[in-house]
Design a protein around this motif. Structure first.
Motif, mmCIF file in Angstrom:
data_model
loop_
_atom_site.group_PDB
_atom_site.id
_atom_site.type_symbol
_atom_site.label_atom_id
_atom_site.label_comp_id
_atom_site.label_asym_id
_atom_site.label_seq_id
_atom_site.Cartn_x
_atom_site.Cartn_y
_atom_site.Cartn_z
ATOM 1 N N SER A 244 26.627 -8.940 5.927
ATOM 2 C CA SER A 244 25.257 -9.435 5.858
ATOM 3 C C SER A 244 24.629 -9.193 4.490
ATOM 4 C CB SER A 244 24.400 -8.774 6.945
ATOM 5 O OG SER A 244 24.384 -7.375 6.751
ATOM 6 N N GLY A 245 25.407 -8.753 3.527
ATOM 7 C CA GLY A 245 24.889 -8.519 2.186
ATOM 8 C C GLY A 245 24.480 -7.071 1.995
ATOM 9 N N LEU B 157 11.184 -6.014 -7.118
ATOM 10 C CA LEU B 157 11.072 -7.385 -7.603
ATOM 11 C C LEU B 157 12.124 -8.285 -6.974
ATOM 12 C CD1 LEU B 157 10.375 -6.733 -11.386
ATOM 13 C CD2 LEU B 157 8.745 -7.419 -9.618
ATOM 14 N N MET B 158 13.340 -7.762 -6.827
ATOM 15 C CA MET B 158 14.431 -8.528 -6.229
ATOM 16 C C MET B 158 14.128 -8.873 -4.771
ATOM 17 S SD MET B 158 18.539 -7.593 -5.732
ATOM 18 C CE MET B 158 18.236 -5.953 -6.222
ATOM 19 N N THR B 159 13.459 -7.955 -4.079
ATOM 20 C CA THR B 159 13.204 -8.138 -2.654
ATOM 21 C C THR B 159 11.870 -8.809 -2.362
ATOM 22 O OG1 THR B 159 12.175 -5.967 -2.481
ATOM 23 C CG2 THR B 159 14.551 -6.099 -2.057
ATOM 24 N N GLY B 160 10.985 -8.879 -3.375
ATOM 25 C CA GLY B 160 9.662 -9.455 -3.156
ATOM 26 C C GLY B 160 8.704 -8.484 -2.497
ATOM 27 N N GLY B 161 9.133 -7.260 -2.296
ATOM 28 C CA GLY B 161 8.326 -6.235 -1.641
ATOM 29 C C GLY B 161 9.109 -5.586 -0.521
ATOM 30 N N THR C 45 13.047 1.757 9.699
ATOM 31 C CA THR C 45 13.482 0.402 9.389
ATOM 32 C C THR C 45 12.960 0.071 7.997
ATOM 33 O OG1 THR C 45 11.537 -0.699 10.328
ATOM 34 C CG2 THR C 45 13.411 -0.310 11.809
ATOM 35 N N ILE C 46 13.716 -0.729 7.282
ATOM 36 C CA ILE C 46 13.312 -1.142 5.944
ATOM 37 C C ILE C 46 13.340 -2.664 5.920
ATOM 38 C CG2 ILE C 46 13.765 -0.978 3.478
ATOM 39 C CD1 ILE C 46 15.437 1.558 4.131
ATOM 40 N N GLY C 47 12.188 -3.253 5.714
ATOM 41 C CA GLY C 47 12.076 -4.706 5.673
ATOM 42 C C GLY C 47 11.763 -5.177 4.263
ATOM 43 N N THR C 48 12.141 -6.415 3.981
ATOM 44 C CA THR C 48 11.861 -7.013 2.678
ATOM 45 C C THR C 48 11.220 -8.376 2.873
ATOM 46 O OG1 THR C 48 14.029 -8.065 2.532
ATOM 47 C CG2 THR C 48 13.830 -5.858 1.587
ATOM 48 N N PRO D 238 15.114 -12.035 1.724
ATOM 49 C CA PRO D 238 16.416 -11.466 2.096
ATOM 50 C C PRO D 238 17.169 -11.023 0.849
ATOM 51 C CG PRO D 238 16.090 -13.615 3.120
ATOM 52 C CD PRO D 238 14.973 -13.416 2.145
ATOM 53 N N MET D 239 17.960 -9.990 0.992
ATOM 54 C CA MET D 239 18.722 -9.467 -0.137
ATOM 55 C C MET D 239 19.814 -10.439 -0.580
ATOM 56 S SD MET D 239 17.644 -6.422 -1.111
ATOM 57 C CE MET D 239 19.032 -5.541 -1.784
#
Length: 110
Positions: free
Chosen positions: A35-36, A68-72, A87-90, A93-94
């Motif tokens: 899933s990356g 920056l890569m994740t947008g937050g 849980t860690i949300g972005t 998507p990575m």
């Protein structure tokens, strides 16, 4: 930008106090798989090139550029059906996932 929910703040505070820790909480890019790349957290010392955030007196650090890569990034702590954890949300998507249908190590990327 790193957002830390109230439930995550309380869980981090409890953990740090129970273990007599004073370091920062680091959000970092861990190992990847089908899933990356995955994000993870650990107790760590801040580094010069970290993005630093502070909530309720606790320092949180993120590897420079990761937000920056994740947008937050949002760190949360949930309790569901007797289970609990972070849980860690972005925002974005990575990415970087692959098709592991051929099996790990056999032309797949796992």
């Amino acid at each position: 930008m790193l957002q830390v929910t109230e439930s995550a703040r309380q869980a981090v505070k409890n953990f740090m106090e129970q273990n007599n820790l004073t370091s920062a909480i680091r959000v970092f890019q861990g190992m990847g798989g089908c899933s990356g790349p995955q994000l993870a957290i650990k107790v760590d010392e801040p580094k010069d090139n970290d993005e630093q955030f502070e909530y309720d007196g606790q320092v949180y650090v993120v590897d420079k550029g990761l937000d920056l890569m994740t947008g937050g990034i949002t760190l949360d702590f949930i309790e569901v059906d007797g289970r609990q954890g972070f849980t860690i949300g972005t925002v974005r998507p990575m990415g970087g996932g692959c098709d592991c249908s051929s099996g790990c190590g056999e032309g797949g990327c796992c």
